[in-house]
Design a protein around this motif. Structure first.
Motif, PDB file in Angstrom:
ATOM      1  N   SER A 138       0.803  -1.143  -0.065  1.00 19.84           N
ATOM      2  CA  SER A 138      -0.037   0.079  -0.043  1.00 19.84           C
ATOM      3  C   SER A 138       0.751   1.286  -0.035  1.00 19.84           C
ATOM      4  N   PHE A 139       0.606   1.935  -1.034  1.00 18.63           N
ATOM      5  CA  PHE A 139       1.303   3.328  -0.985  1.00 18.63           C
ATOM      6  C   PHE A 139       0.308   4.552  -1.190  1.00 18.63           C
ATOM      7  N   LYS A 140       0.696   5.682  -0.764  1.00 22.77           N
ATOM      8  CA  LYS A 140      -0.176   6.944  -1.098  1.00 22.77           C
ATOM      9  C   LYS A 140       0.661   8.206  -1.424  1.00 22.77           C
ATOM     10  N   GLU A 141      -0.241   8.916  -2.072  1.00 22.30           N
ATOM     11  CA  GLU A 141       0.619  10.173  -2.560  1.00 22.30           C
ATOM     12  C   GLU A 141      -0.542  11.169  -2.540  1.00 22.30           C
ATOM     13  N   TYR A 142      -0.249  12.112  -1.443  1.00 17.94           N
ATOM     14  CA  TYR A 142      -1.376  12.939  -1.274  1.00 17.94           C
ATOM     15  C   TYR A 142      -0.782  14.300  -1.790  1.00 17.94           C
ATOM     16  N   VAL A 143      -1.558  15.247  -2.573  1.00 11.39           N
ATOM     17  CA  VAL A 143      -1.148  16.642  -2.921  1.00 11.39           C
ATOM     18  C   VAL A 143      -2.529  17.481  -2.825  1.00 11.39           C
ATOM     19  N   SER A 144      -1.925  18.785  -1.955  1.00  8.72           N
ATOM     20  CA  SER A 144      -3.087  19.463  -1.619  1.00  8.72           C
ATOM     21  C   SER A 144      -2.490  20.895  -2.037  1.00  8.72           C
ATOM     22  N   ILE A 145      -3.480  21.594  -2.746  1.00 16.95           N
ATOM     23  CA  ILE A 145      -3.023  23.149  -3.141  1.00 16.95           C
ATOM     24  C   ILE A 145      -4.364  24.054  -2.917  1.00 16.95           C
ATOM     25  N   VAL A 146      -3.993  24.867  -2.274  1.00 14.69           N
ATOM     26  CA  VAL A 146      -4.976  26.176  -2.039  1.00 14.69           C
ATOM     27  C   VAL A 146      -4.492  27.563  -2.392  1.00 14.69           C
ATOM     28  N   ASN A 147      -4.894  28.205  -3.368  1.00 16.07           N
ATOM     29  CA  ASN A 147      -4.339  29.374  -3.696  1.00 16.07           C
ATOM     30  C   ASN A 147      -5.326  30.270  -4.375  1.00 16.07           C
ATOM     31  N   ASN A 148      -5.622  31.455  -3.470  1.00 20.00           N
ATOM     32  CA  ASN A 148      -6.607  32.439  -3.966  1.00 20.00           C
ATOM     33  C   ASN A 148      -6.078  33.777  -4.056  1.00 20.00           C
ATOM     34  N   VAL A 149      -4.682  33.649  -4.265  1.00 18.94           N
ATOM     35  CA  VAL A 149      -3.884  35.006  -4.188  1.00 18.94           C
ATOM     36  C   VAL A 149      -3.456  35.524  -5.598  1.00 18.94           C
ATOM     37  N   THR A 150      -2.935  34.562  -6.008  1.00 19.67           N
ATOM     38  CA  THR A 150      -2.299  35.071  -7.510  1.00 19.67           C
ATOM     39  C   THR A 150      -3.079  34.216  -8.371  1.00 19.67           C
ATOM     40  N   ASP A 151      -3.082  34.668  -9.619  1.00 22.36           N
ATOM     41  CA  ASP A 151      -3.640  33.810 -10.844  1.00 22.36           C
ATOM     42  C   ASP A 151      -2.351  32.999 -11.325  1.00 22.36           C
ATOM     43  N   PRO A 152      -2.829  31.799 -11.806  1.00 16.56           N
ATOM     44  CA  PRO A 152      -4.295  31.035 -11.800  1.00 16.56           C
ATOM     45  C   PRO A 152      -4.486  30.583 -10.335  1.00 16.56           C
ATOM     46  N   PHE A 153      -6.003  30.823  -9.987  1.00 17.20           N
ATOM     47  CA  PHE A 153      -6.359  30.525  -8.627  1.00 17.20           C
ATOM     48  C   PHE A 153      -6.201  28.857  -8.676  1.00 17.20           C
ATOM     49  N   ALA A 154      -6.045  28.023  -7.579  1.00 14.16           N
ATOM     50  CA  ALA A 154      -6.312  26.544  -7.525  1.00 14.16           C
ATOM     51  C   ALA A 154      -6.671  26.236  -6.312  1.00 14.16           C
ATOM     52  N   ASP A 155      -7.545  25.168  -6.527  1.00 17.44           N
ATOM     53  CA  ASP A 155      -8.153  24.461  -5.237  1.00 17.44           C
ATOM     54  C   ASP A 155      -8.178  23.079  -5.746  1.00 17.44           C
ATOM     55  N   GLU A 156      -6.958  22.230  -4.948  1.00 16.36           N
ATOM     56  CA  GLU A 156      -7.039  20.756  -5.438  1.00 16.36           C
ATOM     57  C   GLU A 156      -6.533  19.928  -4.117  1.00 16.36           C
ATOM     58  N   HIS A 157      -7.243  18.917  -4.280  1.00 15.67           N
ATOM     59  CA  HIS A 157      -6.952  17.831  -3.126  1.00 15.67           C
ATOM     60  C   HIS A 157      -6.993  16.710  -3.605  1.00 15.67           C
ATOM     61  N   ASN A 158      -6.083  16.117  -4.088  1.00 14.13           N
ATOM     62  CA  ASN A 158      -5.714  14.700  -4.631  1.00 14.13           C
ATOM     63  C   ASN A 158      -4.984  13.674  -3.920  1.00 14.13           C
ATOM     64  N   LEU A 159      -6.103  12.593  -3.811  1.00 15.51           N
ATOM     65  CA  LEU A 159      -5.450  11.487  -2.710  1.00 15.51           C
ATOM     66  C   LEU A 159      -5.542  10.259  -3.569  1.00 15.51           C
ATOM     67  N   LYS A 160      -4.098  10.032  -4.093  1.00 19.77           N
ATOM     68  CA  LYS A 160      -3.886   8.773  -4.800  1.00 19.77           C
ATOM     69  C   LYS A 160      -3.313   7.761  -3.854  1.00 19.77           C
ATOM     70  N   ALA A 161      -3.889   6.477  -3.848  1.00 18.75           N
ATOM     71  CA  ALA A 161      -3.591   5.562  -3.071  1.00 18.75           C
ATOM     72  C   ALA A 161      -3.594   4.161  -3.833  1.00 18.75           C
ATOM     73  N   SER A 162      -2.745   3.326  -3.537  1.00 15.36           N
ATOM     74  CA  SER A 162      -2.948   1.638  -3.931  1.00 15.36           C
ATOM     75  C   SER A 162      -3.054   1.089  -2.552  1.00 15.36           C
ATOM     76  N   TYR A 163      -3.615  -0.130  -2.626  1.00 18.82           N
ATOM     77  CA  TYR A 163      -3.531  -1.170  -1.720  1.00 18.82           C
ATOM     78  C   TYR A 163      -4.206  -2.636  -2.340  1.00 18.82           C
ATOM     79  N   GLY A 164      -3.366  -3.557  -2.153  1.00 17.66           N
ATOM     80  CA  GLY A 164      -3.774  -4.834  -2.800  1.00 17.66           C
ATOM     81  C   GLY A 164      -2.668  -5.598  -3.239  1.00 17.66           C
ATOM     82  N   PRO A 165      -2.621  -6.408  -4.129  1.00 14.99           N
ATOM     83  CA  PRO A 165      -1.417  -7.513  -4.767  1.00 14.99           C
ATOM     84  C   PRO A 165      -0.410  -6.386  -5.315  1.00 14.99           C
TER      85      PRO A 165
END
Length: 211
Positions: A138-165
């Motif tokens: 099992s591995f996880k890679e989490y990315v969180s981005i919140v930017n409302n200050v400068t263009d381009p604005f971004a609001d990302e919460h990506n949770l990539k995870a594997s578990y299994g064979p």
């Protein structure tokens, strides 16, 4: 605990002729495992936010633990192991307050347990070792981005995870003097399941102790 349970069962395995100590004695390996993440590189977050971590440059470090058990076949051992690793590039950048946010957070870690075979050429001092195992990772890679200050604005919460064979393989060179040794090796790991997958490569630097 895993190693202790396995050792407690060695006597019964020996009675059933699964193990032949004339081909060597059981051996424990514990070492530092270093993995690279560039096979999982994804530039999407760099496109969204200029300060985002380049996950292709990320690496992981941790511990590998393995038990090698000799079989009746001279050049073949049974292997049981486990790994646990944590990202060495964990990053939190920016600031958050009630009105403005300019922040990025990156996390990657994981581990697993596996069972396999370890063909090799055993010498009194030098050995050529290989390993082919399957198990649960099992591995996880989490990315969180919140930017409302400068263009381009971004609001990302990506949770990539594997578990299994998953699968693990390695090739290395063993050096042993008396009961102690080292076995540096090149390692590849695959982890799938849960709609995500990771492929890593790296190196392992274990110390070995033969009973």
């Amino acid at each position: 605990m895993l190693i202790a349970l396995l050792l407690s069962g060695l006597h019964s395995f020996s009675q059933e002729r699964w193990i032949d100590e004339s081909n060597g004695k059981p051996e424990v390996e514990i070492g530092y495992l270093h993995l690279y993440n560039n096979l999982n590189a994804d530039n999407y977050f760099k496109f969204k936010y200029r300060f985002a971590t380049d996950n292709g440059d990320a690496s992981l470090g941790g511990i590998s633990l393995k038990l090698n058990i000799p079989t009746k076949l001279k050049y073949l051992d049974i292997t049981v192991g486990s790994i646990i690793v944590k990202g060495l590039d964990l990053l939190e950048y920016g600031y958050v307050n009630p009105q403005y946010a300019d922040n990025h957070d990156y996390i990657i870690n994981g581990g697993g347990i596996y069972f396999g075979v370890s063909p090799g050429i055993k010498g009194k001092i030098l050995s050529l070792t290989t390993e082919f195992g399957i198990g649960f990772f099992s591995f996880k890679e989490y990315v969180s981005i919140v930017n409302n200050v400068t263009d381009p604005f971004a609001d990302e919460h990506n949770l990539k995870a594997s578990y299994g064979p998953g699968a693990i393989s390695s090739v290395g060179l063993g050096i042993r003097i008396w009961k102690l040794g080292i076995n540096p090796s090149v390692v590849a790991i695959y982890s799938g399941g849960a709609g995500a997958s990771f492929t890593f490569y790296g190196f392992n630097l274990p110390l070995t102790l033969q009973f």
